[in-house]
Motif scaffolding. Structure first.
Motif, PDB file in Angstrom:
ATOM      1  N   ARG A 100       4.369  -8.300 -17.025  1.00 56.78           N
ATOM      2  CA  ARG A 100       4.024  -7.134 -16.205  1.00 56.78           C
ATOM      3  C   ARG A 100       3.684  -5.959 -17.115  1.00 56.78           C
ATOM      4  O   ARG A 100       4.386  -5.725 -18.109  1.00 56.78           O
ATOM      5  CB  ARG A 100       5.183  -6.761 -15.267  1.00 56.78           C
ATOM      6  CG  ARG A 100       5.486  -7.834 -14.230  1.00 56.78           C
ATOM      7  CD  ARG A 100       6.782  -7.548 -13.483  1.00 56.78           C
ATOM      8  NE  ARG A 100       7.016  -8.522 -12.432  1.00 56.78           N
ATOM      9  CZ  ARG A 100       7.529  -9.729 -12.636  1.00 56.78           C
ATOM     10  NH1 ARG A 100       7.878 -10.089 -13.861  1.00 56.78           N
ATOM     11  NH2 ARG A 100       7.699 -10.565 -11.638  1.00 56.78           N
ATOM     12  N   GLY A 113      -0.258   1.995 -11.467  1.00 52.41           N
ATOM     13  CA  GLY A 113      -0.004   0.671 -10.923  1.00 52.41           C
ATOM     14  C   GLY A 113       0.624  -0.253 -11.945  1.00 52.41           C
ATOM     15  O   GLY A 113       0.840   0.115 -13.101  1.00 52.41           O
ATOM     16  N   LEU A 116       0.123  -7.645 -13.113  1.00 52.18           N
ATOM     17  CA  LEU A 116       0.822  -8.895 -13.375  1.00 52.18           C
ATOM     18  C   LEU A 116      -0.106  -9.829 -14.142  1.00 52.18           C
ATOM     19  O   LEU A 116      -1.259 -10.024 -13.742  1.00 52.18           O
ATOM     20  CB  LEU A 116       1.263  -9.564 -12.072  1.00 52.18           C
ATOM     21  CG  LEU A 116       2.638  -9.152 -11.518  1.00 52.18           C
ATOM     22  CD1 LEU A 116       2.698  -7.660 -11.235  1.00 52.18           C
ATOM     23  CD2 LEU A 116       2.977  -9.969 -10.280  1.00 52.18           C
ATOM     24  N   ASP A 119      -2.032 -12.484 -12.361  1.00 51.92           N
ATOM     25  CA  ASP A 119      -3.130 -12.100 -11.481  1.00 51.92           C
ATOM     26  C   ASP A 119      -4.486 -12.123 -12.176  1.00 51.92           C
ATOM     27  O   ASP A 119      -5.529 -12.060 -11.498  1.00 51.92           O
ATOM     28  CB  ASP A 119      -2.877 -10.706 -10.897  1.00 51.92           C
ATOM     29  CG  ASP A 119      -1.768 -10.716  -9.852  1.00 51.92           C
ATOM     30  OD1 ASP A 119      -1.445 -11.810  -9.358  1.00 51.92           O
ATOM     31  OD2 ASP A 119      -1.218  -9.634  -9.558  1.00 51.92           O
ATOM     32  N   ILE A 137      -6.473  -5.714  -8.372  1.00 49.74           N
ATOM     33  CA  ILE A 137      -5.281  -6.555  -8.486  1.00 49.74           C
ATOM     34  C   ILE A 137      -4.021  -5.771  -8.878  1.00 49.74           C
ATOM     35  O   ILE A 137      -2.974  -6.359  -9.146  1.00 49.74           O
ATOM     36  CB  ILE A 137      -5.495  -7.685  -9.517  1.00 49.74           C
ATOM     37  CG1 ILE A 137      -5.912  -7.108 -10.870  1.00 49.74           C
ATOM     38  CG2 ILE A 137      -6.523  -8.670  -9.005  1.00 49.74           C
ATOM     39  CD1 ILE A 137      -6.059  -8.163 -11.948  1.00 49.74           C
ATOM     40  N   ARG A 139      -0.643  -3.746  -8.543  1.00 47.75           N
ATOM     41  CA  ARG A 139       0.474  -3.625  -7.610  1.00 47.75           C
ATOM     42  C   ARG A 139       0.960  -2.174  -7.655  1.00 47.75           C
ATOM     43  O   ARG A 139       0.907  -1.526  -8.708  1.00 47.75           O
ATOM     44  CB  ARG A 139       1.624  -4.558  -8.013  1.00 47.75           C
ATOM     45  CG  ARG A 139       1.210  -6.013  -8.243  1.00 47.75           C
ATOM     46  CD  ARG A 139       0.748  -6.693  -6.983  1.00 47.75           C
ATOM     47  NE  ARG A 139       0.338  -8.075  -7.225  1.00 47.75           N
ATOM     48  CZ  ARG A 139       1.131  -9.130  -7.051  1.00 47.75           C
ATOM     49  NH1 ARG A 139       2.390  -8.982  -6.646  1.00 47.75           N
ATOM     50  NH2 ARG A 139       0.662 -10.355  -7.290  1.00 47.75           N
ATOM     51  N   PRO A 140       1.475  -1.654  -6.555  1.00 45.33           N
ATOM     52  CA  PRO A 140       1.955  -0.259  -6.564  1.00 45.33           C
ATOM     53  C   PRO A 140       3.159  -0.109  -7.480  1.00 45.33           C
ATOM     54  O   PRO A 140       4.051  -0.970  -7.503  1.00 45.33           O
ATOM     55  CB  PRO A 140       2.325  -0.002  -5.099  1.00 45.33           C
ATOM     56  CG  PRO A 140       2.541  -1.358  -4.513  1.00 45.33           C
ATOM     57  CD  PRO A 140       1.587  -2.269  -5.221  1.00 45.33           C
ATOM     58  N   ASN A 162      11.440  -6.720  -6.401  1.00 49.09           N
ATOM     59  CA  ASN A 162      10.707  -6.073  -7.471  1.00 49.09           C
ATOM     60  C   ASN A 162      11.399  -6.358  -8.801  1.00 49.09           C
ATOM     61  O   ASN A 162      12.616  -6.552  -8.845  1.00 49.09           O
ATOM     62  CB  ASN A 162      10.654  -4.558  -7.226  1.00 49.09           C
ATOM     63  CG  ASN A 162       9.830  -3.836  -8.252  1.00 49.09           C
ATOM     64  OD1 ASN A 162       8.742  -4.286  -8.607  1.00 49.09           O
ATOM     65  ND2 ASN A 162      10.329  -2.714  -8.736  1.00 49.09           N
TER      66      ASN A 162
END
Length: 288
Positions: A100, A113, A116, A119, A137, A139-140, A162
């Protein structure tokens, strides 16, 4: 004639433990120390293993610890710019070994953001017509204050499914990041090796005639004083920060780099930080 048949049924040692257990049930521990006293007694009687006792102690300690005590400092964060192309970010992903990555806007430095690594796999062997756009792609991001208790953060990680949070200081600025692994490590403990320095207040230990074991968090002024070196502390506070900056990536165990008159070898690191370094002088001493 035995007037107390229970004495034959329960030996003295077992009877003593049963009495203690009965007393515990009748009078619950009023504080943590009383609870630990009962648990240590259970460990001495082989009712509880020493490993389990240690884990329980660490679990209790986690409820008193704050995020700032386990976070990865901002200087050691591996981040990706929001406008990065696929061929620009792939080397970062591969070299760091992270799963991440915080993505930031270089204009203001804000984290916008979380990327990952999994992704981007579909873009590596992209099919015809598939275009990579990092914003598609992301993520928040999840933010958390430095002062949050670790047990509360762990519960939030579990409830929200998370694994990473961006840590903010009291002014709302990014101070670092924390992962669920950082919290769990406080419970299960770290794996030590023969190079670890046991004393908390000792940063440097002589290992051989020409080598020293140095904690990565050694303040630069202490390193300079010990080795008569002249590393600058304008940009970083620790010697690990300087090594990380010069390497340009989070190193694996065994990687080396020469800075000034010293050779640094990474002895202990993971996907988030450097822990231990071996330091050797590269300039030969003059013979008398």
């Amino acid at each position: 004639m035995n007037e107390n048949p229970d004495e034959d049924k329960y030996p003295a040692k077992s009877r003593s433990w049963l009495e203690r257990l009965t007393a515990l049930l009748a009078h619950e521990p009023q504080n943590r120390e009383q609870l630990m006293e009962v648990l240590r007694d259970a460990e001495e009687r082989d009712v509880l293993s020493s490993e389990m006792l240690g884990m329980i102690e660490r679990i209790l300690q986690v409820s008193e610890m704050q995020v700032r005590e386990v976070m990865v400092p901002k200087a050691q964060m591996v981040m990706i710019e929001k406008d990065s192309k696929l061929d620009e970010l792939l080397p970062i992903v591969i070299e760091s070994g992270h799963s991440r990555f915080p993505v930031f806007d270089p204009a203001g430095g804000d984290i916008i953001g979380i990327l990952l690594a999994k992704d981007i796999l579909k873009y590596v062997y992209k099919k015809e017509g598939v275009q990579f756009n990092i914003s598609d792609i992301l993520r928040p991001p999840v933010f958390t204050p430095q002062s949050k208790r670790l047990d509360i953060l762990l519960r939030e990680f579990r409830v929200n499914r998370n694994h990473i949070a961006i840590v903010l200081d009291e002014y709302g600025h990014v101070a670092g990041l924390v992962t669920i692994e950082d919290v769990l490590e406080q419970i299960v403990g770290e794996i030590e090796d023969e190079y670890d320095i046991d004393e908390e207040d000792v940063y440097i230990k002589k290992h051989a005639d020409d080598s020293y074991i140095v904690k990565a968090q050694t303040p630069i002024d202490e390193f300079n004083e010990y080795f008569h070196a002249s590393f600058s502390d304008d940009e970083f506070d620790t010697i690990g920060g300087i090594v990380l900056k010069q390497l340009g990536h989070l190193p694996k165990r065994g990687e080396t780099i020469k800075l000034q008159h010293y050779r640094f070898k990474v002895l202990h690191s993971d996907n988030r930080r450097i822990y231990l370094l071996e330091v050797r002088h590269t300039r030969k001493k003059k013979e008398d």
